[in-house]
Design a protein around this motif. Structure first.
Motif, PDB file in Angstrom:
ATOM      1  N   VAL A   1     -22.686 -83.600   2.210  1.00  0.00           N
ATOM      2  CA  VAL A   1     -22.326 -82.190   2.031  1.00  0.00           C
ATOM      3  C   VAL A   1     -23.170 -81.313   2.957  1.00  0.00           C
ATOM      4  CG1 VAL A   1     -22.278 -80.264   0.396  1.00  0.00           C
ATOM      5  CG2 VAL A   1     -21.487 -82.537  -0.308  1.00  0.00           C
ATOM      6  N   GLU A   2     -24.459 -81.590   3.030  1.00  0.00           N
ATOM      7  CA  GLU A   2     -25.335 -80.816   3.910  1.00  0.00           C
ATOM      8  C   GLU A   2     -24.921 -80.991   5.375  1.00  0.00           C
ATOM      9  OE1 GLU A   2     -27.005 -81.044   0.050  1.00  0.00           O
ATOM     10  OE2 GLU A   2     -26.369 -82.706   1.318  1.00  0.00           O
ATOM     11  N   ALA A   3     -24.563 -82.214   5.758  1.00  0.00           N
ATOM     12  CA  ALA A   3     -24.110 -82.461   7.129  1.00  0.00           C
ATOM     13  C   ALA A   3     -22.823 -81.704   7.432  1.00  0.00           C
ATOM     14  CB  ALA A   3     -23.916 -83.964   7.351  1.00  0.00           C
ATOM     15  N   HIS A   4     -21.888 -81.712   6.493  1.00  0.00           N
ATOM     16  CA  HIS A   4     -20.644 -80.958   6.673  1.00  0.00           C
ATOM     17  C   HIS A   4     -20.965 -79.468   6.863  1.00  0.00           C
ATOM     18  CE1 HIS A   4     -16.831 -83.290   5.884  1.00  0.00           C
ATOM     19  NE2 HIS A   4     -17.748 -84.227   5.707  1.00  0.00           N
ATOM     20  N   ARG A   5     -21.810 -78.949   6.006  1.00  0.00           N
ATOM     21  CA  ARG A   5     -22.129 -77.518   6.077  1.00  0.00           C
ATOM     22  C   ARG A   5     -22.884 -77.156   7.350  1.00  0.00           C
ATOM     23  NH1 ARG A   5     -23.059 -77.090  -0.393  1.00  0.00           N
ATOM     24  NH2 ARG A   5     -20.860 -76.649  -0.870  1.00  0.00           N
ATOM     25  N   ASP A   6     -23.589 -78.124   7.945  1.00  0.00           N
ATOM     26  CA  ASP A   6     -24.229 -77.892   9.246  1.00  0.00           C
ATOM     27  C   ASP A   6     -23.179 -77.636  10.331  1.00  0.00           C
ATOM     28  OD1 ASP A   6     -26.752 -78.338   8.155  1.00  0.00           O
ATOM     29  OD2 ASP A   6     -26.909 -80.399   8.924  1.00  0.00           O
ATOM     30  N   VAL A   7     -21.979 -78.161  10.124  1.00  0.00           N
ATOM     31  CA  VAL A   7     -20.915 -78.099  11.131  1.00  0.00           C
ATOM     32  C   VAL A   7     -19.907 -76.980  10.862  1.00  0.00           C
ATOM     33  CG1 VAL A   7     -19.017 -79.430  12.185  1.00  0.00           C
ATOM     34  CG2 VAL A   7     -21.187 -80.572  11.591  1.00  0.00           C
ATOM     35  N   TYR A   8     -19.652 -76.663   9.594  1.00  0.00           N
ATOM     36  CA  TYR A   8     -18.629 -75.678   9.253  1.00  0.00           C
ATOM     37  C   TYR A   8     -18.855 -74.337   9.937  1.00  0.00           C
ATOM     38  CZ  TYR A   8     -17.354 -78.431   5.036  1.00  0.00           C
ATOM     39  OH  TYR A   8     -16.958 -79.394   4.154  1.00  0.00           O
ATOM     40  N   GLU A   9     -17.749 -73.746  10.383  1.00  0.00           N
ATOM     41  CA  GLU A   9     -17.727 -72.326  10.746  1.00  0.00           C
ATOM     42  C   GLU A   9     -17.356 -71.508   9.508  1.00  0.00           C
ATOM     43  OE1 GLU A   9     -14.806 -72.289  13.832  1.00  0.00           O
ATOM     44  OE2 GLU A   9     -16.157 -73.223  15.281  1.00  0.00           O
ATOM     45  N   LYS A  10     -16.445 -72.081   8.720  1.00  0.00           N
ATOM     46  CA  LYS A  10     -16.023 -71.458   7.462  1.00  0.00           C
ATOM     47  C   LYS A  10     -15.875 -72.557   6.425  1.00  0.00           C
ATOM     48  CE  LYS A  10     -13.550 -67.629   9.469  1.00  0.00           C
ATOM     49  NZ  LYS A  10     -12.355 -66.835   9.525  1.00  0.00           N
ATOM     50  N   GLU A  11     -16.345 -72.263   5.209  1.00  0.00           N
ATOM     51  CA  GLU A  11     -16.168 -73.207   4.120  1.00  0.00           C
ATOM     52  C   GLU A  11     -14.898 -72.840   3.351  1.00  0.00           C
ATOM     53  OE1 GLU A  11     -18.761 -75.522   0.731  1.00  0.00           O
ATOM     54  OE2 GLU A  11     -19.714 -73.976   1.951  1.00  0.00           O
ATOM     55  N   ILE A  12     -14.187 -73.855   2.913  1.00  0.00           N
ATOM     56  CA  ILE A  12     -13.009 -73.659   2.076  1.00  0.00           C
ATOM     57  C   ILE A  12     -13.501 -73.798   0.638  1.00  0.00           C
ATOM     58  CG2 ILE A  12     -10.666 -74.411   1.530  1.00  0.00           C
ATOM     59  CD1 ILE A  12     -10.628 -75.785   4.324  1.00  0.00           C
ATOM     60  N   ASP A  13     -14.041 -72.717   0.101  1.00  0.00           N
ATOM     61  CA  ASP A  13     -14.704 -72.746  -1.204  1.00  0.00           C
ATOM     62  C   ASP A  13     -13.818 -73.304  -2.316  1.00  0.00           C
ATOM     63  OD1 ASP A  13     -17.170 -71.507  -0.306  1.00  0.00           O
ATOM     64  OD2 ASP A  13     -16.028 -69.651  -0.154  1.00  0.00           O
ATOM     65  N   ALA A  14     -12.572 -72.959  -2.316  1.00  0.00           N
ATOM     66  CA  ALA A  14     -11.690 -73.368  -3.405  1.00  0.00           C
ATOM     67  C   ALA A  14     -11.390 -74.862  -3.393  1.00  0.00           C
ATOM     68  CB  ALA A  14     -10.391 -72.570  -3.376  1.00  0.00           C
ATOM     69  N   PHE A  15     -11.615 -75.547  -2.264  1.00  0.00           N
ATOM     70  CA  PHE A  15     -11.355 -76.988  -2.243  1.00  0.00           C
ATOM     71  C   PHE A  15     -12.207 -77.699  -3.293  1.00  0.00           C
ATOM     72  CE2 PHE A  15     -12.160 -81.340  -0.955  1.00  0.00           C
ATOM     73  CZ  PHE A  15     -10.867 -81.827  -0.888  1.00  0.00           C
ATOM     74  N   GLY A  16     -13.509 -77.417  -3.307  1.00  0.00           N
ATOM     75  CA  GLY A  16     -14.394 -78.038  -4.289  1.00  0.00           C
ATOM     76  C   GLY A  16     -14.017 -77.682  -5.710  1.00  0.00           C
TER      77      GLY A  16
END
Length: 176
Positions: free
Chosen positions: A86-101
């Protein structure tokens, strides 16, 4: 509304694990089977160790590859010290799709009850590429694909879906 044609999406699959190899990557196998059965294309598949930098580097490479539209990772979304996906993904995201989780948690609650709180499934966008991090269990991969991704990665899904906004994901990078 007129019927739309199916548009195959090019999907890369990453399994995050220190112990799994190609012969016993059941979650990766599950995702590959489901995405190809749905008519999508397997763009690439790798197994990456539970190391934040290795995971992020592979995600970045795929977001820059014009042959990859979507990345789905499996594994490393839990609460233990080695769970860094999750931390690695967030290092890369420009935008998070909050509702996915959130939606994943709702789906999981129906299957595993309050144990769903232990998952940190996430989704985001970087360089016009969708990125999704799923838990490492085959059940979680089935649930995420069957209940969420199969619909959102289908151009025919109404009232809206991820595929129809592909052309606009990186519009902020184009000249005005």
């Amino acid at each position: 509304m007129a019927e739309r044609d199916f548009i195959p999406v090019r999907i890369a699959v990453m399994t995050v694990s220190d112990t799994r190899g190609p012969e016993d990557d059941r979650s990766g196998d599950t995702l590959v089977a489901r995405l190809t059965e749905a008519g999508h294309l397997l763009a690439d598949r790798v197994i990456v160790q539970d190391e934040r930098d290795l995971i992020a580097d592979q995600l970045r490479a795929w977001t820059l590859d014009p042959e990859v539209d979507v990345v789905i990772s499996t594994g490393g979304t839990g609460l233990t010290g080695r769970d860094v996906t999750v931390e690695a993904h967030r290092d890369v995201y420009e935008k998070e799709i909050d509702a996915f989780g959130t939606v994943f948690t709702i789906v999981s609650m129906k299957k595993i009850g309050t144990s769903a709180v232990q998952s940190r499934a996430t989704g985001g966008v970087a360089n016009g590429t969708y990125l999704f991090a799923l838990p490492g269990s085959t059940g979680a991969c089935k649930d995420a694909w069957d209940e969420i991704l199969v619909h959102q990665l289908d151009y025919r899904h109404n009232p809206c879906n991820f595929v129809e906004i592909f052309p606009r994901l990186d519009e902020h990078k184009r000249r005005k």
